[in-house]
Motif scaffolding. Structure first.
Motif, PDB file in Angstrom:
ATOM      1  N   UNK A   1       0.736  -1.259   0.019  1.00 30.84           N
ATOM      2  CA  UNK A   1       0.125   0.009   0.024  1.00 30.84           C
ATOM      3  C   UNK A   1       0.815   1.127  -0.103  1.00 30.84           C
ATOM      4  N   UNK A   2       1.996   1.245   0.727  1.00 30.23           N
ATOM      5  CA  UNK A   2       2.699   2.529   1.009  1.00 30.23           C
ATOM      6  C   UNK A   2       3.313   2.764  -0.379  1.00 30.23           C
ATOM      7  N   UNK A   3       4.034   1.691  -1.094  1.00 30.94           N
ATOM      8  CA  UNK A   3       4.628   1.815  -2.102  1.00 30.94           C
ATOM      9  C   UNK A   3       3.717   2.365  -3.380  1.00 30.94           C
ATOM     10  N   UNK A   4       2.518   1.881  -3.380  1.00 33.03           N
ATOM     11  CA  UNK A   4       1.660   2.462  -4.456  1.00 33.03           C
ATOM     12  C   UNK A   4       1.206   3.803  -4.196  1.00 33.03           C
ATOM     13  N   UNK A   5       1.084   4.037  -2.845  1.00 35.47           N
ATOM     14  CA  UNK A   5       0.507   5.487  -2.654  1.00 35.47           C
ATOM     15  C   UNK A   5       1.785   6.514  -3.041  1.00 35.47           C
TER      16      UNK A   5
ATOM     17  N   UNK B   1       4.093  10.780  -6.532  1.00 29.30           N
ATOM     18  CA  UNK B   1       5.159  11.366  -7.330  1.00 29.30           C
ATOM     19  C   UNK B   1       4.482  11.677  -8.744  1.00 29.30           C
ATOM     20  N   UNK B   2       3.654  10.851  -9.092  1.00 26.14           N
ATOM     21  CA  UNK B   2       2.939  10.945 -10.464  1.00 26.14           C
ATOM     22  C   UNK B   2       2.194  12.204 -10.351  1.00 26.14           C
ATOM     23  N   UNK B   3       1.459  12.502  -9.032  1.00 26.77           N
ATOM     24  CA  UNK B   3       0.542  13.711  -9.018  1.00 26.77           C
ATOM     25  C   UNK B   3       1.680  14.840  -9.058  1.00 26.77           C
ATOM     26  N   UNK B   4       2.745  15.212  -8.602  1.00 25.47           N
ATOM     27  CA  UNK B   4       3.755  16.227  -8.376  1.00 25.47           C
ATOM     28  C   UNK B   4       4.325  16.162  -9.658  1.00 25.47           C
ATOM     29  N   UNK B   5       4.395  15.251 -10.414  1.00 26.00           N
ATOM     30  CA  UNK B   5       5.160  15.398 -11.705  1.00 26.00           C
ATOM     31  C   UNK B   5       4.159  16.140 -12.780  1.00 26.00           C
TER      32      UNK B   5
END
Length: 488
Positions: free
Chosen positions: A343-347, A352-356
């Motif tokens: 769960x943590x890795x996916x979050x 990261x994708x949202x910030x990019x």
């Protein structure tokens, strides 16, 4: 067979208006040059009328030239006079087909059509608007050049030419076989690059027919990469200094008009751990940084999986005090250790994708705030344990040390996590074998991705895992045969 221009000016203008008349930026102006009907054709903001008047039409209107043009008479005589007997800076190659006419006008040239002539003159009066040369955001360095490629192919070639001031540097410009007819450039050093590899790459690019060509990466599926495609033997750079260094090493560069990313072929695994700053500081510090980057890459792909495997299957490998703390933290969470880590890795990937994808002004803030809020709230609510958050955070930070390996590192991290959580040490070993196969099998232009490492070569200690002093590197380059670089 390409359709040729007509010798009738009105027929040519009718074809042009049929093709481009609906476009607001199309400009066609009928004029007369000493009694000979003519027309100027260009695209607004790609070519400039002021520049065309300065270099061509103004000279034609001079009294002494007017008298000579009146004595000639006829469009064909006028064309030959303008091409061969004047210093008007027209392009040397005449425009004879509609394909050439479209190619030149869309590249920012202005065309001069004359009645009675089935050819047109082209004038280089480009006024292209483009982003200025700036520092690339994806390739940071402490020393050295701050210049980065922009979106205009000709500008990018000029940046390379300024660094490679030698007769051996070649920049071939080719028009792609796509609906947009996008131009791309093949850049290499004729003495350092293998001619067979240059020809092979040129043939593969000529056979490529992507629907559109908006970036150099669109060519990759046609480059016939052998082996497992998890790792790619193709690199990218937006820095002219890096591109120039790779060309000197015998690599081939592919640049596409409209994209600042240059494609490097071939690209080796060990090159993911080098950068410009390695050559601006002491050799021992560069070697330390390279070893640190390799360790960071191994850490980011294996740490979550090894942590889950050790805690769930081989707890005897963990010190007793640490094991008790991990067990106590897990008692207060509803999910098993493997599910928490997943769960943590996916979050973190979502953050990261949202910030990019967010605007620059918001991206960093969104990433930082989201990570702090999610992490603190998850621990306070008892959903996730502190040790899982710590391991995931270290893994994410280590990943940014080698950004060029982000995609394969993300996949391998998930595979190691699933392998360690489902099958324990056996799963870790199976994924490790797959990772070694994925590293050793990629090959392009008869060059292995693991060149210098498998088998280990002397050049690995010259400028690979380690780095010799610059005088030693210079002597090594001087004694290397032309076109036979150690790395490729």
């Amino acid at each position: 067979m390409p359709k040729k221009l007509s010798s009738c000016l009105q027929e040519n203008l009718a074809v042009l208006h049929d093709m481009f008349g609906a476009s607001g930026d199309f400009y066609a102006k009928e004029i007369s040059i000493d009694g000979v009907p003519a027309a100027i054709v260009l695209f607004d903001n790609l070519a400039g009328l002021q520049g065309l008047w300065t270099i061509a039409l103004d000279r034609i209107s001079h009294t002494h030239m007017t008298q000579r043009l009146q004595a000639l008479g006829g469009g064909e005589s006028l064309y030959n006079y303008l091409m061969q007997q004047t210093d008007i800076p027209a392009e040397q190659t005449p425009i004879q087909t509609w394909d050439d006419a479209i190619k030149m006008t869309t590249a920012g040239f202005a065309l001069l059509f004359l009645d009675g002539v089935d050819k047109a003159l082209a004038f280089s009066v480009q006024t292209l608007k483009y982003r200025s040369v700036q520092t690339p955001s994806a390739e940071g360095n402490m020393r050295g050049s701050r210049e980065g490629f922009c979106e205009i192919l000709r500008v990018n070639i000029s940046l390379l030419r300024r660094l490679l001031r030698t007769k051996d540097f070649v920049a071939e410009t080719i028009q792609s076989d796509t609906s947009l007819k996008t131009e791309y450039a093949l850049c290499y050093d004729r003495t350092a690059a293998d001619p067979k590899k240059v020809k092979a790459l040129k043939d593969r690019l000529a056979q490529a027919n992507p629907p559109v060509l908006l970036d150099s990466s669109y060519f990759v599926p046609w480059l016939k990469i052998r082996g497992i495609r998890l790792f790619s033997p193709i690199g990218y750079t937006e820095r002219p200094a890096v591109a120039a260094a790779k060309i000197q090493e015998g690599k081939i560069l592919v640049m596409v008009n409209g994209s600042p990313s240059a494609l490097i072929v071939p690209f080796l695994f060990i090159e993911n751990f080098t950068c410009l700053d390695d050559y601006a500081g002491p050799a021992y510090f560069a070697a330390l940084l390279r070893i640190l980057k390799i360790f960071s890459f191994l850490l980011t792909i294996t740490l979550p999986g090894v942590f889950i495997c050790a805690a769930a299957y081989t707890p005897e490998l963990i010190p007793a005090e640490l094991l008790y703390k991990i067990a106590a933290a897990e008692q207060g969470t509803p999910l098993p250790l493997f599910a928490e880590m997943l769960v943590v890795i996916l979050v973190l990937e979502i953050i990261r994708e949202a910030g990019l994808r967010m605007p620059d002004s918001l991206g960093n803030s969104v990433s930082l705030v989201a990570a702090l809020i999610v992490g603190d709230a998850a621990i306070s609510a008892g959903v996730l344990s502190t040790y899982v958050i710590l391991v995931a955070a270290v893994t994410s930070i280590a990943m940014f040390v080698t950004p060029s390996l982000y995609e394969p590192a993300s996949v391998l991290r998930m595979l190691f996590l699933v392998g360690g959580g489902v099958a324990g040490p056996v799963g870790i070993a199976a994924v490790a074998i797959f990772a070694l196969l994925a590293l050793s099998t990629p090959e392009i232009l008869d060059t292995s991705y693991m060149t210098m490492l498998m088998p280990m070569k002397h050049s690995l200690w010259v400028d690979g895992l380690m780095r010799k002093k610059l005088p030693d590197l210079a002597r090594h380059e001087q004694t290397r045969p032309a076109g036979k670089g150690d790395e490729i």
